[in-house]
Structures are given as structure tokens and as C-alpha cells.
Design a protein around this motif. Structure first.
Motif, PDB file in Angstrom:
ATOM      1  N   LYS A   1     -25.846 -42.002  -5.879  1.00 59.82           N
ATOM      2  CA  LYS A   1     -25.188 -41.270  -6.965  1.00 59.82           C
ATOM      3  C   LYS A   1     -23.736 -41.717  -7.066  1.00 59.82           C
ATOM      4  CE  LYS A   1     -24.931 -36.682  -9.009  1.00 59.82           C
ATOM      5  NZ  LYS A   1     -25.149 -35.251  -8.839  1.00 59.82           N
ATOM      6  N   ALA A   2     -23.552 -43.007  -7.221  1.00 57.64           N
ATOM      7  CA  ALA A   2     -22.209 -43.563  -7.309  1.00 57.64           C
ATOM      8  C   ALA A   2     -21.507 -43.034  -8.554  1.00 57.64           C
ATOM      9  CB  ALA A   2     -22.274 -45.079  -7.370  1.00 57.64           C
ATOM     10  N   HIS A   3     -20.213 -42.824  -8.418  1.00 59.36           N
ATOM     11  CA  HIS A   3     -19.343 -42.371  -9.509  1.00 59.36           C
ATOM     12  C   HIS A   3     -19.682 -40.954  -9.979  1.00 59.36           C
ATOM     13  CE1 HIS A   3     -18.058 -46.556  -9.893  1.00 59.36           C
ATOM     14  NE2 HIS A   3     -19.334 -46.878  -9.892  1.00 59.36           N
ATOM     15  N   GLY A   4     -20.478 -40.224  -9.208  1.00 58.72           N
ATOM     16  CA  GLY A   4     -20.958 -38.927  -9.678  1.00 58.72           C
ATOM     17  C   GLY A   4     -19.884 -37.885  -9.870  1.00 58.72           C
ATOM     18  N   GLU A   5     -18.692 -38.070  -9.289  1.00 59.62           N
ATOM     19  CA  GLU A   5     -17.658 -37.062  -9.396  1.00 59.62           C
ATOM     20  C   GLU A   5     -16.570 -37.441 -10.386  1.00 59.62           C
ATOM     21  OE1 GLU A   5     -16.094 -36.035  -5.604  1.00 59.62           O
ATOM     22  OE2 GLU A   5     -18.045 -35.704  -4.725  1.00 59.62           O
ATOM     23  N   PHE A   6     -16.688 -38.602 -11.041  1.00 59.26           N
ATOM     24  CA  PHE A   6     -15.604 -39.040 -11.913  1.00 59.26           C
ATOM     25  C   PHE A   6     -15.491 -38.123 -13.117  1.00 59.26           C
ATOM     26  CE2 PHE A   6     -13.567 -41.552 -15.222  1.00 59.26           C
ATOM     27  CZ  PHE A   6     -12.447 -41.979 -14.547  1.00 59.26           C
ATOM     28  N   ARG A   7     -14.277 -37.722 -13.422  1.00 61.03           N
ATOM     29  CA  ARG A   7     -13.994 -36.882 -14.574  1.00 61.03           C
ATOM     30  C   ARG A   7     -12.811 -37.458 -15.341  1.00 61.03           C
ATOM     31  NH1 ARG A   7     -18.261 -35.620 -13.200  1.00 61.03           N
ATOM     32  NH2 ARG A   7     -19.112 -33.561 -12.722  1.00 61.03           N
ATOM     33  N   ILE A   8     -12.816 -37.262 -16.643  1.00 62.90           N
ATOM     34  CA  ILE A   8     -11.706 -37.672 -17.491  1.00 62.90           C
ATOM     35  C   ILE A   8     -10.723 -36.517 -17.572  1.00 62.90           C
ATOM     36  CG2 ILE A   8     -11.030 -38.497 -19.770  1.00 62.90           C
ATOM     37  CD1 ILE A   8     -13.982 -39.375 -20.136  1.00 62.90           C
ATOM     38  N   ILE A   9      -9.450 -36.788 -17.316  1.00 57.05           N
ATOM     39  CA  ILE A   9      -8.423 -35.755 -17.419  1.00 57.05           C
ATOM     40  C   ILE A   9      -7.523 -36.085 -18.602  1.00 57.05           C
ATOM     41  CG2 ILE A   9      -6.483 -34.622 -16.284  1.00 57.05           C
ATOM     42  CD1 ILE A   9      -7.809 -35.226 -13.629  1.00 57.05           C
ATOM     43  N   GLY A  10      -7.510 -35.188 -19.593  1.00 58.43           N
ATOM     44  CA  GLY A  10      -6.714 -35.400 -20.789  1.00 58.43           C
ATOM     45  C   GLY A  10      -5.868 -34.187 -21.109  1.00 58.43           C
ATOM     46  N   THR A  11      -4.885 -34.380 -21.988  1.00 59.07           N
ATOM     47  CA  THR A  11      -4.011 -33.276 -22.376  1.00 59.07           C
ATOM     48  C   THR A  11      -4.176 -32.971 -23.856  1.00 59.07           C
ATOM     49  OG1 THR A  11      -2.154 -34.775 -22.806  1.00 59.07           O
ATOM     50  CG2 THR A  11      -2.312 -33.813 -20.607  1.00 59.07           C
ATOM     51  N   GLN A  12      -4.037 -31.686 -24.165  1.00 58.18           N
ATOM     52  CA  GLN A  12      -4.095 -31.212 -25.547  1.00 58.18           C
ATOM     53  C   GLN A  12      -3.222 -29.970 -25.622  1.00 58.18           C
ATOM     54  OE1 GLN A  12      -7.466 -28.817 -27.395  1.00 58.18           O
ATOM     55  NE2 GLN A  12      -7.994 -30.867 -28.126  1.00 58.18           N
ATOM     56  N   ASN A  13      -2.230 -29.990 -26.496  1.00 63.29           N
ATOM     57  CA  ASN A  13      -1.315 -28.850 -26.647  1.00 63.29           C
ATOM     58  C   ASN A  13      -0.685 -28.445 -25.314  1.00 63.29           C
ATOM     59  OD1 ASN A  13      -1.916 -28.686 -29.430  1.00 63.29           O
ATOM     60  ND2 ASN A  13      -3.733 -27.428 -28.999  1.00 63.29           N
ATOM     61  N   ASN A  14      -0.245 -29.454 -24.554  1.00 58.80           N
ATOM     62  CA  ASN A  14       0.445 -29.245 -23.278  1.00 58.80           C
ATOM     63  C   ASN A  14      -0.422 -28.591 -22.213  1.00 58.80           C
ATOM     64  OD1 ASN A  14       2.977 -30.325 -24.174  1.00 58.80           O
ATOM     65  ND2 ASN A  14       3.342 -28.419 -25.300  1.00 58.80           N
ATOM     66  N   ARG A  15      -1.734 -28.649 -22.374  1.00 60.99           N
ATOM     67  CA  ARG A  15      -2.644 -28.183 -21.331  1.00 60.99           C
ATOM     68  C   ARG A  15      -3.508 -29.339 -20.860  1.00 60.99           C
ATOM     69  NH1 ARG A  15      -5.094 -22.252 -23.097  1.00 60.99           N
ATOM     70  NH2 ARG A  15      -3.104 -21.163 -23.269  1.00 60.99           N
ATOM     71  N   PHE A  16      -3.892 -29.284 -19.607  1.00 61.83           N
ATOM     72  CA  PHE A  16      -4.743 -30.310 -19.032  1.00 61.83           C
ATOM     73  C   PHE A  16      -6.195 -29.852 -19.085  1.00 61.83           C
ATOM     74  CE2 PHE A  16      -0.627 -31.292 -17.391  1.00 61.83           C
ATOM     75  CZ  PHE A  16      -0.616 -32.663 -17.182  1.00 61.83           C
ATOM     76  N   TYR A  17      -7.076 -30.782 -19.423  1.00 62.70           N
ATOM     77  CA  TYR A  17      -8.502 -30.481 -19.501  1.00 62.70           C
ATOM     78  C   TYR A  17      -9.290 -31.529 -18.721  1.00 62.70           C
ATOM     79  CZ  TYR A  17      -7.361 -27.216 -23.262  1.00 62.70           C
ATOM     80  OH  TYR A  17      -6.846 -26.173 -23.986  1.00 62.70           O
ATOM     81  N   ILE A  18     -10.391 -31.084 -18.143  1.00 66.67           N
ATOM     82  CA  ILE A  18     -11.316 -31.994 -17.469  1.00 66.67           C
ATOM     83  C   ILE A  18     -12.546 -32.160 -18.354  1.00 66.67           C
ATOM     84  CG2 ILE A  18     -12.817 -32.320 -15.476  1.00 66.67           C
ATOM     85  CD1 ILE A  18     -10.763 -30.975 -13.765  1.00 66.67           C
ATOM     86  N   ILE A  19     -12.862 -33.404 -18.675  1.00 65.97           N
ATOM     87  CA  ILE A  19     -13.987 -33.708 -19.566  1.00 65.97           C
ATOM     88  C   ILE A  19     -14.974 -34.601 -18.825  1.00 65.97           C
ATOM     89  CG2 ILE A  19     -14.688 -34.726 -21.772  1.00 65.97           C
ATOM     90  CD1 ILE A  19     -11.056 -34.007 -21.446  1.00 65.97           C
ATOM     91  N   ARG A  20     -16.247 -34.257 -18.878  1.00 68.49           N
ATOM     92  CA  ARG A  20     -17.263 -35.105 -18.272  1.00 68.49           C
ATOM     93  C   ARG A  20     -17.430 -36.369 -19.112  1.00 68.49           C
ATOM     94  NH1 ARG A  20     -19.749 -30.154 -18.263  1.00 68.49           N
ATOM     95  NH2 ARG A  20     -21.283 -30.835 -19.803  1.00 68.49           N
ATOM     96  N   PRO A  21     -17.691 -37.517 -18.504  1.00 66.78           N
ATOM     97  CA  PRO A  21     -17.811 -38.768 -19.264  1.00 66.78           C
ATOM     98  C   PRO A  21     -18.820 -38.692 -20.396  1.00 66.78           C
ATOM     99  CG  PRO A  21     -17.641 -39.252 -16.941  1.00 66.78           C
ATOM    100  CD  PRO A  21     -17.766 -37.752 -17.044  1.00 66.78           C
TER     101      PRO A  21
END
Length: 241
Positions: A129-149
Motif C-alpha cells: 500500500k505504497a503512498h497510502g497516506e499521501f494527502r494534498i494540503i491546500g489553502t482557501q480563505n486563509n484556512r488549511f485543508y487536507i484533500i485526498r488525491p
């Protein structure tokens, strides 16, 4: 033993957290600090198993520490701590990270540790299960969000910014497009243009263009994503066209 770093910019809150964590014999606090930079600088050398971090700090946000862990490809997990319920995003519930709303209690810590143990045992039952924990971290309106690929649809370069587009909105990313290409390829993403990465599973239609190139239509999006000649051969091979 689980090697732990604790981080909170408020000393009293940090002392309370450490007091509670010491009730758990499986935890070994190897670093406790109010300075986020100290925690960041120690990641590579200490390689902790777990970090308890305040998600909202004045200089470095807890999410930036999570992003650094991903960048260094460490197996370190984070339990975020916050006094503000609006930071307790639903996305945290389905990721390998957890969050605790202040005040921190023994039962809340126990719940989070049980969750991490359960996730670890689940991964042991599914190999590889390689890369199984990778998450995209992005910002929107000065808040941080975690998005699944798999939730992302495409990434585009827009002036000086790199933008992740999803059905729920757009998020500003850090790092280069090459960084995201390297980390998202295992999830079905493809570099189709010098300024675009596309999630191949989100393509709705493909339109032939001049010079043997294509434009792709993404589900529920108006933007046409170009496939440049540099990438056309690999693109055709991936789709068998």
C-alpha cells in the motif's frame, strides 16, 4: 515505545498536554517545545513516530508541519490540537491524522491513540500500500485543508500560484508542479502540459485538436485542459487511443 514530540505555543497548554501524555506508558516524549521552528528542524534527526501539535500557532501553522512531514517522506503521524471547532474538518476523520478539541483529556488522548493503532493494523493487512497516506494540503480563505488525491480534478499554474481544482472549490498549493507530479502519479494523475496536472479518473471527454494534440473535459468543470505534444504519446498510451 512511541516516540513523541509535543508542540503548543502556549506553555500552560503544553504542560497540561505533557502531564496527560505521561499517563500512557507506551509514549516517550522526546521533545516538547513552544517553538514550531524547533520542532520542524528536529523532524529529520529525531524522526518521531507521533506529533501532538496545536493547529493554530502565530508563526508556523500545524498544517505546515504536516506538509513538511510529507515532503520528507517520514512515517510520522500527527494528532492536531485546537481550541476552535471550525478547524476540526471532516477530512481529518478519514485521514491518518486525528484532531482533539481543547481541553485535552485522558479519554480524548486514548481515543486518538486507539484510532492510530487501528489504522496501523489495517495497513499491515493490506500489502503493498505504497503512498497510502499521501494527502494534498491546500489553502482557501486563509484556512488549511487536507484533500485526498482522488478528490482533486486537476492542478493548474495561474500567474505565480499553483491551484488545485476540485468539485468543491479551488485551493492554493505550495511546492512546484514537479513535486506534485512525483507524488500524485501513483494515484492516477498525469502531467499533460507544462502548466497542468490532471487526474485521469476525472476526465469526462477528450477532444482532438490541431497538430495532433487534445483538449480534455473534466467532470463538472468548464475549463478545457490542454494535452501538449510533449506528453501526447504517453497520454495516448495510457488511454489506449
Amino acid at each position: 515505545m512511541i516516540r513523541v514530540i509535543t508542540l503548543d505555543d502556549e506553555q500552560l497548554a503544553l504542560d497540561n498536554l505533557n502531564f496527560i501524555l505521561r499517563k500512557f506508558p507506551e509514549l516517550d516524549i522526546i521533545l516538547s517545545t513552544t517553538a514550531a521552528n524547533t520542532a520542524l528542524d528536529s523532524l529529520q534527526s529525531l524522526k518521531p513516530d507521533l506529533i501532538f501539535a496545536d493547529i493554530s500557532m502565530p508563526e508556523i501553522n500545524g498544517m505546515e508541519i504536516a506538509e513538511k512531514i510529507l515532503e520528507l517522506k517520514l512515517s510520522t503521524k500527527i494528532i492536531f490540537i485546537t481550541a476552535y471547532e471550525q478547524y476540526a474538518l471532516d477530512a481529518f476523520r478519514v485521514n491518518a491524522v486525528d484532531y482533539i478539541l481543547k481541553p485535552v483529556t485522558t479519554s480524548k488522548i486514548r481515543h486518538s491513540l486507539d484510532k492510530i493503532t487501528s489504522l496501523s493494523q489495517g495497513r499491515a493487512d493490506h500489502t503493498p500500500k505504497a503512498h497510502g497516506e499521501f494527502r494534498i494540503i491546500g489553502t482557501q480563505n486563509n484556512r488549511f485543508y487536507i484533500i485526498r488525491p482522488e478528490e482533486g480534478q486537476f492542478i493548474k499554474m495561474e500567474l505565480r500560484d499553483l491551484i488545485l481544482v476540485t468539485q468543491s472549490g479551488e485551493y492554493v498549493l505550495r511546492h512546484s508542479i514537479s513535486y506534485w507530479e512525483e507524488n500524485l502519479v501513483p494515484y492516477g494523475w498525469f502531467r499533460c502540459h507544462k502548466g497542468y496536472l490532471v487526474n485521469m479518473n476525472q476526465i469526462e471527454a477528450i477532444y482532438p485538436m490541431f497538430n495532433s494534440t487534445y483538449n480534455v473535459k473534466i467532470k463538472n468543470q468548464k475549463d478545457a485542459i490542454p494535452v501538449s505534444r510533449t506528453y501526447i504519446k504517453e497520454f495516448r498510451a495510457l488511454l489506449n487511443i
